[in-house]
Design a protein around this motif. Structure first.
Motif, PDB file in Angstrom:
ATOM      1  N   VAL A 119       0.828  -1.197   0.000  1.00  0.00           N
ATOM      2  CA  VAL A 119       0.000   0.000   0.000  1.00  0.00           C
ATOM      3  C   VAL A 119       0.869   1.255   0.000  1.00  0.00           C
ATOM      4  O   VAL A 119       1.990   1.243   0.513  1.00  0.00           O
ATOM      5  CB  VAL A 119      -0.920   0.001   1.247  1.00  0.00           C
ATOM      6  N   TYR A 120       0.330   2.318  -0.587  1.00  0.00           N
ATOM      7  CA  TYR A 120       0.927   3.639  -0.409  1.00  0.00           C
ATOM      8  C   TYR A 120       0.687   4.030   1.044  1.00  0.00           C
ATOM      9  O   TYR A 120      -0.462   4.147   1.487  1.00  0.00           O
ATOM     10  CB  TYR A 120       0.306   4.652  -1.367  1.00  0.00           C
ATOM     11  N   VAL A 121       1.766   4.235   1.810  1.00  0.00           N
ATOM     12  CA  VAL A 121       1.658   4.396   3.255  1.00  0.00           C
ATOM     13  C   VAL A 121       0.848   5.639   3.626  1.00  0.00           C
ATOM     14  O   VAL A 121       0.102   5.637   4.603  1.00  0.00           O
ATOM     15  CB  VAL A 121       3.055   4.437   3.900  1.00  0.00           C
ATOM     16  N   GLY A 122       0.964   6.711   2.850  1.00  0.00           N
ATOM     17  CA  GLY A 122       0.198   7.917   3.149  1.00  0.00           C
ATOM     18  C   GLY A 122      -1.305   7.682   3.094  1.00  0.00           C
ATOM     19  O   GLY A 122      -2.061   8.281   3.866  1.00  0.00           O
ATOM     20  N   PRO A 171       4.193   1.372  -3.859  1.00  0.00           N
ATOM     21  CA  PRO A 171       5.588   1.116  -4.225  1.00  0.00           C
ATOM     22  C   PRO A 171       5.813   0.096  -5.349  1.00  0.00           C
ATOM     23  O   PRO A 171       6.947  -0.085  -5.772  1.00  0.00           O
ATOM     24  CB  PRO A 171       6.133   0.517  -2.932  1.00  0.00           C
ATOM     25  N   SER A 172       4.782  -0.588  -5.822  1.00  0.00           N
ATOM     26  CA  SER A 172       5.008  -1.782  -6.654  1.00  0.00           C
ATOM     27  C   SER A 172       5.418  -1.468  -8.091  1.00  0.00           C
ATOM     28  O   SER A 172       5.942  -2.334  -8.783  1.00  0.00           O
ATOM     29  CB  SER A 172       3.752  -2.653  -6.682  1.00  0.00           C
ATOM     30  N   GLY A 173       5.142  -0.248  -8.566  1.00  0.00           N
ATOM     31  CA  GLY A 173       5.462   0.116  -9.941  1.00  0.00           C
ATOM     32  C   GLY A 173       4.412  -0.300 -10.958  1.00  0.00           C
ATOM     33  O   GLY A 173       4.512   0.071 -12.127  1.00  0.00           O
ATOM     34  N   ALA A 174       3.387  -1.065 -10.550  1.00  0.00           N
ATOM     35  CA  ALA A 174       2.371  -1.556 -11.482  1.00  0.00           C
ATOM     36  C   ALA A 174       1.509  -0.410 -12.008  1.00  0.00           C
ATOM     37  O   ALA A 174       1.274   0.589 -11.316  1.00  0.00           O
ATOM     38  CB  ALA A 174       1.479  -2.590 -10.803  1.00  0.00           C
ATOM     39  N   THR A 175       1.026  -0.570 -13.231  1.00  0.00           N
ATOM     40  CA  THR A 175       0.083   0.372 -13.835  1.00  0.00           C
ATOM     41  C   THR A 175      -1.198  -0.378 -14.176  1.00  0.00           C
ATOM     42  O   THR A 175      -1.151  -1.465 -14.762  1.00  0.00           O
ATOM     43  CB  THR A 175       0.674   1.011 -15.104  1.00  0.00           C
ATOM     44  N   ALA A 176      -2.325   0.202 -13.793  1.00  0.00           N
ATOM     45  CA  ALA A 176      -3.611  -0.453 -14.035  1.00  0.00           C
ATOM     46  C   ALA A 176      -3.871  -0.579 -15.528  1.00  0.00           C
ATOM     47  O   ALA A 176      -3.701   0.388 -16.282  1.00  0.00           O
ATOM     48  CB  ALA A 176      -4.738   0.337 -13.372  1.00  0.00           C
ATOM     49  N   SER A 177      -4.286  -1.766 -15.947  1.00  0.00           N
ATOM     50  CA  SER A 177      -4.638  -1.993 -17.343  1.00  0.00           C
ATOM     51  C   SER A 177      -5.977  -1.331 -17.660  1.00  0.00           C
ATOM     52  O   SER A 177      -6.734  -0.952 -16.754  1.00  0.00           O
ATOM     53  CB  SER A 177      -4.726  -3.491 -17.619  1.00  0.00           C
ATOM     54  N   THR A 178      -6.272  -1.209 -18.939  1.00  0.00           N
ATOM     55  CA  THR A 178      -7.568  -0.657 -19.356  1.00  0.00           C
ATOM     56  C   THR A 178      -8.704  -1.510 -18.815  1.00  0.00           C
ATOM     57  O   THR A 178      -9.730  -0.980 -18.354  1.00  0.00           O
ATOM     58  CB  THR A 178      -7.639  -0.583 -20.891  1.00  0.00           C
ATOM     59  N   ALA A 179      -8.539  -2.834 -18.846  1.00  0.00           N
ATOM     60  CA  ALA A 179      -9.580  -3.738 -18.332  1.00  0.00           C
ATOM     61  C   ALA A 179      -9.803  -3.513 -16.838  1.00  0.00           C
ATOM     62  O   ALA A 179     -10.945  -3.499 -16.366  1.00  0.00           O
ATOM     63  CB  ALA A 179      -9.194  -5.192 -18.605  1.00  0.00           C
ATOM     64  N   VAL A 349       0.233  -4.646   4.442  1.00  0.00           N
ATOM     65  CA  VAL A 349      -0.937  -4.630   5.314  1.00  0.00           C
ATOM     66  C   VAL A 349      -1.165  -6.065   5.819  1.00  0.00           C
ATOM     67  O   VAL A 349      -1.011  -6.346   6.998  1.00  0.00           O
ATOM     68  CB  VAL A 349      -2.183  -4.099   4.590  1.00  0.00           C
ATOM     69  N   ASP A 350      -1.505  -6.957   4.919  1.00  0.00           N
ATOM     70  CA  ASP A 350      -1.678  -8.371   5.271  1.00  0.00           C
ATOM     71  C   ASP A 350      -0.650  -9.267   4.591  1.00  0.00           C
ATOM     72  O   ASP A 350      -0.346 -10.358   5.078  1.00  0.00           O
ATOM     73  CB  ASP A 350      -3.086  -8.852   4.880  1.00  0.00           C
ATOM     74  N   ALA A 351      -0.139  -8.821   3.440  1.00  0.00           N
ATOM     75  CA  ALA A 351       0.775  -9.659   2.664  1.00  0.00           C
ATOM     76  C   ALA A 351       2.112  -9.830   3.375  1.00  0.00           C
ATOM     77  O   ALA A 351       2.549  -8.953   4.131  1.00  0.00           O
ATOM     78  CB  ALA A 351       0.994  -9.047   1.284  1.00  0.00           C
ATOM     79  N   ASP A 352       2.752 -10.979   3.143  1.00  0.00           N
ATOM     80  CA  ASP A 352       4.105 -11.211   3.636  1.00  0.00           C
ATOM     81  C   ASP A 352       5.085 -10.672   2.597  1.00  0.00           C
ATOM     82  O   ASP A 352       5.314 -11.283   1.556  1.00  0.00           O
ATOM     83  CB  ASP A 352       4.341 -12.714   3.863  1.00  0.00           C
ATOM     84  N   LEU A 353       5.645  -9.513   2.880  1.00  0.00           N
ATOM     85  CA  LEU A 353       6.572  -8.855   1.955  1.00  0.00           C
ATOM     86  C   LEU A 353       7.970  -8.780   2.555  1.00  0.00           C
ATOM     87  O   LEU A 353       8.746  -7.880   2.247  1.00  0.00           O
ATOM     88  CB  LEU A 353       6.054  -7.458   1.619  1.00  0.00           C
ATOM     89  N   THR A 354       8.267  -9.767   3.407  1.00  0.00           N
ATOM     90  CA  THR A 354       9.540  -9.790   4.124  1.00  0.00           C
ATOM     91  C   THR A 354      10.728  -9.747   3.180  1.00  0.00           C
ATOM     92  O   THR A 354      11.750  -9.128   3.478  1.00  0.00           O
ATOM     93  CB  THR A 354       9.623 -11.058   5.000  1.00  0.00           C
ATOM     94  N   ASP A 355      10.608 -10.415   2.026  1.00  0.00           N
ATOM     95  CA  ASP A 355      11.754 -10.521   1.119  1.00  0.00           C
ATOM     96  C   ASP A 355      11.725  -9.481   0.002  1.00  0.00           C
ATOM     97  O   ASP A 355      12.454  -9.604  -0.984  1.00  0.00           O
ATOM     98  CB  ASP A 355      11.833 -11.925   0.520  1.00  0.00           C
ATOM     99  N   SER A 356      10.902  -8.452   0.152  1.00  0.00           N
ATOM    100  CA  SER A 356      10.752  -7.445  -0.893  1.00  0.00           C
ATOM    101  C   SER A 356      11.314  -6.101  -0.452  1.00  0.00           C
ATOM    102  O   SER A 356      11.557  -5.864   0.736  1.00  0.00           O
ATOM    103  CB  SER A 356       9.275  -7.292  -1.277  1.00  0.00           C
ATOM    104  N   ALA A 357      11.525  -5.219  -1.423  1.00  0.00           N
ATOM    105  CA  ALA A 357      12.040  -3.883  -1.118  1.00  0.00           C
ATOM    106  C   ALA A 357      11.656  -2.933  -2.239  1.00  0.00           C
ATOM    107  O   ALA A 357      11.483  -3.340  -3.389  1.00  0.00           O
ATOM    108  CB  ALA A 357      13.558  -3.908  -0.955  1.00  0.00           C
ATOM    109  N   ARG A 358      11.531  -1.645  -1.875  1.00  0.00           N
ATOM    110  CA  ARG A 358      11.317  -0.604  -2.875  1.00  0.00           C
ATOM    111  C   ARG A 358      12.622   0.148  -3.075  1.00  0.00           C
ATOM    112  O   ARG A 358      13.223   0.642  -2.115  1.00  0.00           O
ATOM    113  CB  ARG A 358      10.230   0.383  -2.423  1.00  0.00           C
ATOM    114  N   LEU A 359      13.043   0.213  -4.332  1.00  0.00           N
ATOM    115  CA  LEU A 359      14.231   0.977  -4.702  1.00  0.00           C
ATOM    116  C   LEU A 359      13.794   2.157  -5.562  1.00  0.00           C
ATOM    117  O   LEU A 359      13.104   1.968  -6.563  1.00  0.00           O
ATOM    118  CB  LEU A 359      15.212   0.110  -5.490  1.00  0.00           C
ATOM    119  N   SER A 360      14.197   3.350  -5.181  1.00  0.00           N
ATOM    120  CA  SER A 360      13.902   4.533  -5.989  1.00  0.00           C
ATOM    121  C   SER A 360      15.147   4.912  -6.782  1.00  0.00           C
ATOM    122  O   SER A 360      16.228   5.071  -6.223  1.00  0.00           O
ATOM    123  CB  SER A 360      13.475   5.707  -5.118  1.00  0.00           C
TER     124      SER A 360
END
Length: 395
Positions: A119-122, A171-179, A349-360
């Motif tokens: 999630v976007y923390v803000g 943080p994921s970088g994903a873009t919503a598709s048209t669908a 929030v609920d997901a296990d993202l222990t092995d993930s990171a956001r790089l800017s």
């Protein structure tokens, strides 16, 4: 004498921001930061902003109060950018204020608000502050998980708001598709919830094509000048039906009376200079694309098959997985080597993202990005050795 908590019950439910806490650390000399979601300081159009400031500061009305809805000239310009009637626009102190005011205007304690996970923390903080019931759905490569949302709605859950960062997700970088966009709009119309489309990054597309907004009258769009011009201008906006604008305007009167007339007039001057602004956007997007490529190339060279990521197509972030690595533990080791990032757990929030990171990749030059990844690889190797050297428990 009984101890009385200082903070309100609402505030006790608000999670602190690991990212904001990290900013103090990353300001230390020698630390290469992949952490902050900051636009590149070297790409801020300082001279053009100074020109706008010089023109506006000489006008007495630029130093006066304005309406809570914002300076009409700036609302007209933003409405033109958004392609809507000015009556749909309300200017705010950055788009985060719009999000906070919307949460207060539309959500009662206990109302369900659906967010992406990560999630976007803000957004999470804004909705926690009004004591909403947060339901998080794992984000997909096509944006908000409309399949999971549909199942939630079929079970009788009735969210008040569905929030998403639609383009180049933070943080994921994903873009919503048209669908995904069309499905969200259809579900909102059918079930009566509001879509809050947070879009600070939409203009930062590497291929020059700005994605189409989520359609429908139940979509509330948030925009900002922070990522395209300068964060210090603190001009954001809300694009919604006049009824929603009226509600938020009433709240804004109690929050800050009005925004900065001077800053709003400066933003109007900058955005209305479309030839200059379009060229400026092209320059920023091109620079970010180059930096994103430098980052991902360095990840390939230094970490190879031990890292997973999707190449960014816009925005400012690259979301990575390091299978088998606890990125929260890794951070302290990485800081000792002079490199910072945000662990995935900060966005979970609920997901296990222990092995993930956001790089800017936005704020560092390509050579510096490569050095940052080299330091990160050294930290990963060091952390692995530390884990292996720990004594195992048991008989």
């Amino acid at each position: 004498m009984p101890t009385v908590p200082i903070e309100s019950a609402a505030l006790r439910g608000v999670r602190g921001s690991t990212i904001r806490d990290l900013l103090a650390v990353t300001e230390q000399p020698g630390v290469l930061s992949l952490a902050g979601g900051l636009p590149a300081t070297d790409l801020i159009p300082v001279d053009r902003i100074a020109d706008a400031a010089a023109r506006m500061i000489g006008q007495p009305n630029a130093l006066q109060y304005t309406t809570s809805r914002g300076v009409s000239l700036c609302r007209d310009v933003v409405a033109s950018v958004e392609g809507v009637d000015p009556h749909r626009i309300l200017l705010t102190h950055g788009s985060q204020q719009a999000l906070s005011l919307l949460a207060q205007a539309l959500v009662d304690p206990g109302d369900v608000v659906v967010v992406d996970d990560p999630v976007y923390v803000g957004a999470l903080q804004a909705f926690q502050c009004v004591r909403a019931e947060i339901v998080a759905l794992p984000i997909t490569s096509d944006g908000t998980n409309v399949g999971a949302l549909s199942r939630l709605l079929e079970r009788g859950v009735r969210p008040r708001i569905v929030h998403t960062v639609s383009n180049f997700h933070n943080p994921s970088g994903a873009t919503a598709s048209t669908a995904t966009r069309n499905s969200l709009a259809d579900l909102a119309e059918t079930y009566g919830f509001w879509i809050v489309e947070d879009d600070p990054y939409g203009r930062l597309s590497f291929d020059g094509a700005s994605p189409t907004p989520i359609p429908g009258e139940r979509t509330i769009r948030l925009g900002s000048a922070s990522k395209t011009l300068a964060p210090a201008l603190r001009v954001g906006w809300l694009n919604a039906t006049p009824a929603v604008v009226d509600l938020v305007e009433r709240l804004k009167q109690s929050a800050d009376l009005c925004g900065s007339t001077l800053n709003q007039l400066m933003v109007a001057d900058l955005l209305s200079d479309t030839t200059w602004f379009d060229a400026h956007i092209d320059m920023i997007a091109s620079a970010y694309a180059f930096r994103a490529h430098a980052l991902t190339s360095a990840l390939d060279d230094e970490l190879g098959d031990s890292v997973e990521y999707t190449s960014p197509s816009g925005g400012m972030f690259c979301w990575v997985r390091l299978p088998g690595v606890d990125t929260s533990e890794l951070l302290s080791v990485a800081l000792s080597y002079g490199v910072a990032f945000v662990p995935g757990s900060a966005f979970a929030v609920d997901a296990d993202l222990t092995d993930s990171a956001r790089l800017s990749f936005a704020t560092l030059q390509p050579d510096t990005l490569r050095e940052a990844v080299r330091r990160l690889r050294t930290a990963i190797d060091d952390a692995a050795e530390l884990r292996e050297s720990r004594p195992t428990s048991g008989a």
